[in-house]
Design a protein around this motif. Structure first.
Motif, PDB file in Angstrom:
ATOM      1  N   LEU A 364      63.554  64.116  54.892  1.00 22.11           N
ATOM      2  CA  LEU A 364      63.358  62.734  55.313  1.00 22.11           C
ATOM      3  C   LEU A 364      64.516  62.299  56.212  1.00 22.11           C
ATOM      4  O   LEU A 364      65.683  62.408  55.828  1.00 22.11           O
ATOM      5  CB  LEU A 364      63.281  61.802  54.103  1.00 22.11           C
ATOM      6  N   ASN A 365      64.199  61.793  57.399  1.00 23.25           N
ATOM      7  CA  ASN A 365      65.235  61.276  58.287  1.00 23.25           C
ATOM      8  C   ASN A 365      65.564  59.817  57.993  1.00 23.25           C
ATOM      9  O   ASN A 365      66.689  59.368  58.204  1.00 23.25           O
ATOM     10  CB  ASN A 365      64.788  61.409  59.741  1.00 23.25           C
ATOM     11  N   SER A 366      64.569  59.074  57.537  1.00 21.28           N
ATOM     12  CA  SER A 366      64.769  57.676  57.164  1.00 21.28           C
ATOM     13  C   SER A 366      63.579  57.228  56.329  1.00 21.28           C
ATOM     14  O   SER A 366      62.527  57.872  56.341  1.00 21.28           O
ATOM     15  CB  SER A 366      64.914  56.776  58.397  1.00 21.28           C
ATOM     16  N   ILE A 367      63.758  56.147  55.629  1.00 18.47           N
ATOM     17  CA  ILE A 367      62.656  55.545  54.867  1.00 18.47           C
ATOM     18  C   ILE A 367      62.717  54.029  55.025  1.00 18.47           C
ATOM     19  O   ILE A 367      63.797  53.453  55.187  1.00 18.47           O
ATOM     20  CB  ILE A 367      62.694  55.920  53.360  1.00 18.47           C
ATOM     21  N   ALA A 368      61.559  53.408  55.010  1.00 17.28           N
ATOM     22  CA  ALA A 368      61.486  51.954  54.867  1.00 17.28           C
ATOM     23  C   ALA A 368      61.437  51.650  53.377  1.00 17.28           C
ATOM     24  O   ALA A 368      60.931  52.460  52.583  1.00 17.28           O
ATOM     25  CB  ALA A 368      60.246  51.411  55.561  1.00 17.28           C
ATOM     26  N   ARG A 369      61.977  50.508  52.977  1.00 13.82           N
ATOM     27  CA  ARG A 369      62.072  50.229  51.541  1.00 13.82           C
ATOM     28  C   ARG A 369      61.706  48.783  51.227  1.00 13.82           C
ATOM     29  O   ARG A 369      62.305  47.848  51.752  1.00 13.82           O
ATOM     30  CB  ARG A 369      63.496  50.505  51.046  1.00 13.82           C
ATOM     31  N   ILE A 370      60.730  48.637  50.371  1.00 10.66           N
ATOM     32  CA  ILE A 370      60.371  47.343  49.777  1.00 10.66           C
ATOM     33  C   ILE A 370      61.056  47.294  48.417  1.00 10.66           C
ATOM     34  O   ILE A 370      60.988  48.242  47.643  1.00 10.66           O
ATOM     35  CB  ILE A 370      58.846  47.230  49.596  1.00 10.66           C
ATOM     36  N   SER A 371      61.722  46.200  48.121  1.00 10.71           N
ATOM     37  CA  SER A 371      62.310  46.044  46.785  1.00 10.71           C
ATOM     38  C   SER A 371      61.942  44.668  46.241  1.00 10.71           C
ATOM     39  O   SER A 371      61.969  43.674  46.944  1.00 10.71           O
ATOM     40  CB  SER A 371      63.824  46.251  46.808  1.00 10.71           C
ATOM     41  N   VAL A 372      61.605  44.659  44.955  1.00  7.31           N
ATOM     42  CA  VAL A 372      60.888  43.552  44.332  1.00  7.31           C
ATOM     43  C   VAL A 372      61.793  42.769  43.387  1.00  7.31           C
ATOM     44  O   VAL A 372      62.721  43.308  42.794  1.00  7.31           O
ATOM     45  CB  VAL A 372      59.664  44.118  43.563  1.00  7.31           C
ATOM     46  N   SER A 373      61.481  41.483  43.248  1.00  9.06           N
ATOM     47  CA  SER A 373      62.185  40.569  42.348  1.00  9.06           C
ATOM     48  C   SER A 373      61.153  39.685  41.653  1.00  9.06           C
ATOM     49  O   SER A 373      60.024  39.543  42.144  1.00  9.06           O
ATOM     50  CB  SER A 373      63.148  39.690  43.159  1.00  9.06           C
ATOM     51  N   PRO A 374      61.514  39.070  40.527  1.00  4.61           N
ATOM     52  CA  PRO A 374      60.623  38.061  39.930  1.00  4.61           C
ATOM     53  C   PRO A 374      60.320  36.894  40.870  1.00  4.61           C
ATOM     54  O   PRO A 374      59.363  36.150  40.645  1.00  4.61           O
ATOM     55  CB  PRO A 374      61.401  37.573  38.701  1.00  4.61           C
ATOM     56  N   LEU A 375      61.116  36.750  41.937  1.00  5.21           N
ATOM     57  CA  LEU A 375      60.857  35.691  42.910  1.00  5.21           C
ATOM     58  C   LEU A 375      59.600  35.957  43.726  1.00  5.21           C
ATOM     59  O   LEU A 375      59.046  35.032  44.323  1.00  5.21           O
ATOM     60  CB  LEU A 375      62.050  35.558  43.863  1.00  5.21           C
TER      61      LEU A 375
END
Length: 393
Positions: A364-375
């Motif tokens: 993998l050269n790069s990744i996009a990242r979603i990160s979650v919160s209770p918000l």
């Protein structure tokens, strides 16, 4: 968490009123207004009465934060130190293990944070070796494989519990059981764990654990936590000392007998006031509630991403955190992050340097990242999926 709980959290958070859809909580989350007020109040106190003269009130706020951190981690307050960043906290503890000698071994997971690996270079220059613990069939660090590697030359086991480049949750407690059986120092990088999942340092059996304040704790940038097991403190000899960490006594300068040996006399009371408020908020909310909410929302997002052509998910392990690594065919991860930002949607993007061993192992050269919160709400998820679908057309 009930819809009312989420609504109240969002109403208390200025960033949720700004029109931004924020899915970059693993980079830095959104602070509450009360956290901002705590910072500003201390700054105003310093401005009105003098920064040094306001130190007495500031010191009280710091100790309040220390107690709140201890409550969250199931640790005595005296085992908690504060630092300016998670990387600084980890590096100070690591360097305090020295001096390093030729042939000594440092065992790490494949998912080790790049900043920690950089800190290990001084040990490598002294002749120590950094070795990677094999993964199991799911891609998680394997406790059985770890035990087979152990000998008298192993000076440290270090684990990135929730790696920065995906949803893996490594078996931190099982690794701790191996480390304790063999009396080997055990460090945990919990930068993505604290504030997202329940963290009990007694159950983990770790000697050192660190986390940043700006991520899932929703504290200010420039703050971090460092836990040091009280019985392990004598094994750590910090190179950085001042009149706070090593005060003058009748017998000379003596290191403090608690985790504050890693602190200095100069600290931002305002930032730590904000961190203290954030810690108190999450204790009141309940970390179990937070984790349940994060788990439910991230499960929905993973399912929705699976319906978008061209999306590839990069999860490892059998259970997953609220960090969702993916790529969209035809898009550079950083450009995808930028384009979503223009639509008012915040996500993260990581390159090889953040988790070099794992990224290289998986090509993998790069990744996009979603990160979650209770918000985050169902409406947030819908906005994100619509935008990704449009970019995929």
């Amino acid at each position: 968490m009930s819809p009312l709980d989420v609504q109240q959290l969002r109403e208390a958070t200025p960033g949720c009123q700004s029109g931004i859809v924020h899915f970059n909580h693993a980079g830095a989350s959104l602070p509450s207004q009360a956290t901002l007020d705590a910072i500003i109040e201390q700054l105003q106190h310093e401005a009105r009465h003098g920064p040094m003269e306001a130190g007495e009130q500031g010191a009280v706020l710091v100790e309040n934060a220390r107690r709140a951190a201890g409550q969250l981690l199931n640790a005595p307050p005296s085992s908690i130190a504060f630092a300016s960043s998670g990387s600084t906290a980890w590096s100070m503890a690591f360097q305090a293990l020295g001096p390093w000698r030729p042939g000594e071994r440092i065992l790490v997971g494949r998912h080790e944070w790049g900043g920690n690996l950089a800190s290990m270079e001084l040990a490598v220059q002294a002749g120590a070796r950094v070795e990677v613990i094999p993964c199991d069939a799911t891609g998680a660090v394997c406790p059985v494989a770890l035990e087979a590697m152990l000998d008298t030359k192993v000076k440290l086991i270090d684990l990135a519990w929730l790696p920065a480049n995906g949803g893996l949750i490594n078996p931190a407690q099982a690794i701790g059981e191996v480390a304790r059986r063999h009396a080997i120092p055990y460090f945990i990088d919990a930068g993505q764990a604290v504030g997202q999942v329940p963290v009990d340092v007694q159950a983990l059996q770790c000697d050192v654990l660190k986390s940043a304040g700006r991520k899932h704790l929703r504290g200010p940038r420039g703050t971090a936590l460092l836990y040091v097991r009280p019985d392990f403190l004598a094994h750590l000899n910090p190179a950085q000392r001042d009149v706070f960490s090593a005060p003058w006594t009748a017998d000379g300068f003596d290191l403090r007998n608690d985790a504050r040996r890693f602190e200095t006399s100069e600290a931002s009371f305002a930032l730590l006031a904000g961190l203290g408020n954030a810690l108190q908020e999450i204790n009141r909310l309940g970390i179990e509630q937070v984790w349940e909410s994060v788990s439910q929302t991230s499960t929905r997002i993973r399912a929705a991403l699976g319906q978008i052509p061209g999306i590839s998910l990069h999860d490892l392990g059998s259970t997953h955190s609220g960090l969702i690594a993916f790529n969209l065919a035809g898009w550079d991860s950083f450009e995808l992050k930028r384009r979503l930002g223009l639509k008012g949607i915040n996500i993260g993007a990581n390159g090889v340097a953040y988790t070099p061993l794992d990224m290289q192992a998986r090509g993998l050269n790069s990744i996009a990242r979603i990160s979650v919160s209770p918000l985050n709400t169902d409406d947030d998820v819908e906005v994100l999926m619509k935008a990704l679908g449009e970019l995929n057309d």
